[in-house]
Scaffold this motif. Structure first.
Motif: not given
Length: 690
Positions: A396-412
């Motif tokens: 699959t070609p590249g797409e943009i992802y987003s996430a909430d960041l809390n220190g070293a932890a990603l969520s959503n």
């Protein structure tokens, strides 16, 4: 030279494509070149300081027009419908937000512009003869740094214009030089150097911070705006440069400098460090500077160490000494208590977080991105609570992802672009299936298998072993824009790719072992890995196998041709053939000197390397049908290497074919040339394996 005996692409993150039922899968079709060219290449994601918006680029291909176009879009960081930014009549490149998020700096028509974040009021800030690229904002948003090319002896732009005019009008086009590196990558030097400038938002005269410097900022051919940064107070700027005089072709001594933004003498803060030091990043409090460093002089594949320079004491300390991975990229959290580090690990680029507690940095960083993800082009909101990045995979070609960041932890975690969803819904693209095996040194080596889109249980399919360049560059589980695994599989071939001895992402010892052993353990790993793939995949037909590689991969194809007859066909793209000749013709001499222990007139190097590992010494044993491909503008592995290989094959009546691209260098990038390349590549293997 690794910079381009490598044919590896930009590292990104895998995003899964869900293929529901067998019926759905059967309704999809193999990818064609037209599909490959229709892929919308997403790049350059930049999140706004408030974390609410993302600006990014999409590159599209017009095959018949033989050109590509890049457009900019803006989308909410929570997803939604992207909008063309700022309008269809403005082609924006290198877009970057101002610190307050109210403006965007960009390049267009080779010059620097600034525009309001709502898409209004575009203003041109430069009109330099050498153009402008790589804009970055000062912390207060009152200045922009960028680079522009000019003649070191010229103190004014009028001088640059006059000198360029004189050269253009001269009927003599001879290249006259008294030092090496007179040509680099795919072009001869024209006497100009890229210098570092700053300009105010009032559009006044830009200030050259490296006047009369007879070196580039950043070092070519691939350096960008990551090579210079403002200090938090905006009074100083750091930059990366290579100022070694006539040793430029055989030295890797790159250094980090700091210079007042008002102008003046620069200070080399890494003086005495003989390897490559680069890409400084200031801490939020301005007390220290991070930079990358390679310790061994002349070795461009040495470990990329993470160093920290104390601006008060002027001392340098290495961080995470016990972490056997490369710090390719790094950035601070807003409070300065976390350093985010990008590295390659086991065929995937990942993000780590190094934390500080009680004023002391931890001994090891912790993983931020998932174990099966490739991650690149991270961009953080000003408060550090939102992060975006690019995501792709072999399938699959590249797409943009987003996430909430809390220190070293990603969520959503969520995809916020789907530029290729419609196209992908029509194509049968199979994931790369990971496997491990015992290599030449009894260590664990990683490989991947890709089933052809025509795969059916019980049927046998021919096999392609694809070999990476470098040799110290890994193959990644990513959507390659030149050596695309899905395109190789589309012809009805099973694809095997392996990261043999020399590949980064498995520790520095594994990288080091290919030096002075080019045809040794790496060759054995490839053969052992192919054996393991065949044993675990009974659908692979061991009687119909081919191998292909570019650069060092092309070297290995030549080596294979002289050392085994297990393959029925080969493709050699820009492959090294004669090590002695290669030494004298390539431009980055430091590479060959380190890899082979010195120049070929050094008896030890000659006996132990040049006369041991050069494929041309095995020319009399080369009997496998081979397609040879080369670019005439390839100055990394010069054209004569390909010509020599083809001559040997033709002279011995071996079925062979030569393709020369007069307008290409080490990489084949023009759309119609790529169409021919893939057609000939697939046709050659179809002829001999089917």
């Amino acid at each position: 030279m690794l910079s381009m005996l490598r044919s590896a692409g930009t590292v990104m993150i895998a995003a899964s494509t869900v293929i529901g039922s067998d019926i759905q899968a059967q309704s999809k079709r193999p990818m064609t070149f037209e599909d490959f060219a229709a892929v919308r290449i997403v790049g350059g994601p930049q999140i706004s300081p408030d974390g609410k918006s993302v600006i990014y680029t999409v590159r599209t291909t017009d095959v018949e027009g033989n050109k590509r176009k890049t457009e900019s879009f803006i989308v909410s960081s929570s997803g939604g419908e992207p909008k063309r930014f700022p309008s269809a009549d403005i082609s924006m490149g290198e877009a970057t937000w101002s610190p307050d998020g109210l403006k965007i700096a960009y390049t267009a028509g080779g010059q620097l512009w600034v525009i309001d974040a709502n898409g209004s009021n575009p203003r041109q800030l430069t009109s330099l003869h050498g153009g402008a690229s790589g804009p970055i904002w000062s912390p207060k948003g009152d200045k922009i740094a960028f680079v522009s090319a000019g003649y070191p002896e010229c103190e004014t732009d009028e001088c640059n214009v006059a000198k360029a005019k004189q050269i253009a009008e001269s009927q003599v086009k001879a290249i006259v030089t008294d030092r090496l590196l007179y040509r680099h990558w795919n072009a001869y030097g024209d006497g100009t150097k890229s210098h570092l400038y700053v300009v105010g938002l009032d559009g006044g005269a830009p200030k050259n911070l490296t006047p009369k410097a007879n070196f580039h900022v950043p070092p070519p051919p691939f350096g960008g705006s990551e090579a210079y940064r403002f200090s938090p107070d905006g009074a100083e700027i750091s930059y990366t440069a290579k100022d070694v005089g006539r040793e430029e072709a055989w030295s890797t001594d790159i250094d980090v400098y700091i210079v007042p933004v008002s102008g003046g003498a620069a200070t080399n803060i890494t003086k005495g460090y003989k390897g490559s030091d680069y890409n400084a990043v200031y801490s939020p409090d301005g007390k220290s500077i991070l930079f990358g460093s390679q310790e061994r002089a002349g070795f461009e594949s040495d470990q990329h160490r993470l160093m920290i320079y104390d601006r008060g004491s002027k001392t340098i300390t290495q961080l995470v000494k016990g972490w056997d991975r490369d710090a390719y990229s790094y950035s601070y959290s807003p409070d300065g208590n976390i350093i985010y580090i990008g590295t390659v690990e086991a065929s995937r680029n990942r993000l780590y977080a190094l934390t500080k507690a009680n004023g002391k940095w931890a001994d090891r960083p912790v993983l931020v991105t998932g174990d099966k993800m490739n991650s690149s082009s991270f961009s953080f909101s000003a408060d550090g609570k939102k992060v975006i990045w690019l995501a792709d995979g072999v399938h699959t070609p590249g797409e943009i992802y987003s996430a909430d960041l809390n220190g070293a932890a990603l969520s959503n975690v969520a995809a916020i672009t789907k530029e290729n969803a419609g196209l992908l819904s029509q194509l049968q693209l199979n994931k790369a299936e990971e496997f491990w095996f015992k290599g030449a040194a009894a260590d664990s080596v990683q490989g991947f298998v890709i089933k052809p889109p025509q795969f059916k249980e019980g049927e046998k399919f021919p096999v392609l072993l694809v070999i990476h360049g470098g040799p110290q560059v890994p193959f990644l589980d990513s959507w390659h824009q030149r050596w695309n695994f899905a395109m190789f599989a589309a012809g009805g071939f099973g694809v095997v790719f392996i990261n043999p001895t020399g590949s980064p992402g498995y520790g520095q010892k594994f990288v080091d072992q290919v030096t002075k052993d080019w045809g040794g353990a790496a060759y054995q790993d490839l053969m052992l890995g192919l054996d393991a793939a065949l044993a675990n995949n009974p659908w692979m037909d061991s009687t119909r196998m081919g191998a292909a590689g570019g650069s060092y991969g092309g070297y290995m194809v030549n080596w294979i041709n002289g050392n085994t007859n297990r393959f029925k066909a080969l493709v050699n793209h820009a492959g090294v053939f004669n090590l002695e000749n290669m030494y004298g013709a390539t431009e980055e001499v430091w590479f060959t000197e380190y890899e082979f222990g010195g120049p070929y007139w050094n008896k030890s190097a000659m006996d132990g390397q040049y006369r041991r590992w050069s494929p041309h010494l095995y020319a009399g044993s080369m009997r496998t049908p081979t397609l040879v491909i080369h670019g005439e503008l390839d100055y990394r592995v010069p054209l004569t290497e390909g010509l020599s290989a083809f001559t040997v094959l033709q002279r011995q009546n071996v079925d062979s074919k030569l393709i020369i691209f007069p307008d290409e260098g080490h990489w084949v990038t023009k759309p119609q040339n790529q169409r021919l390349w893939y057609g000939e590549f697939t046709g050659w293997f179809a002829k001999h394996l089917k």
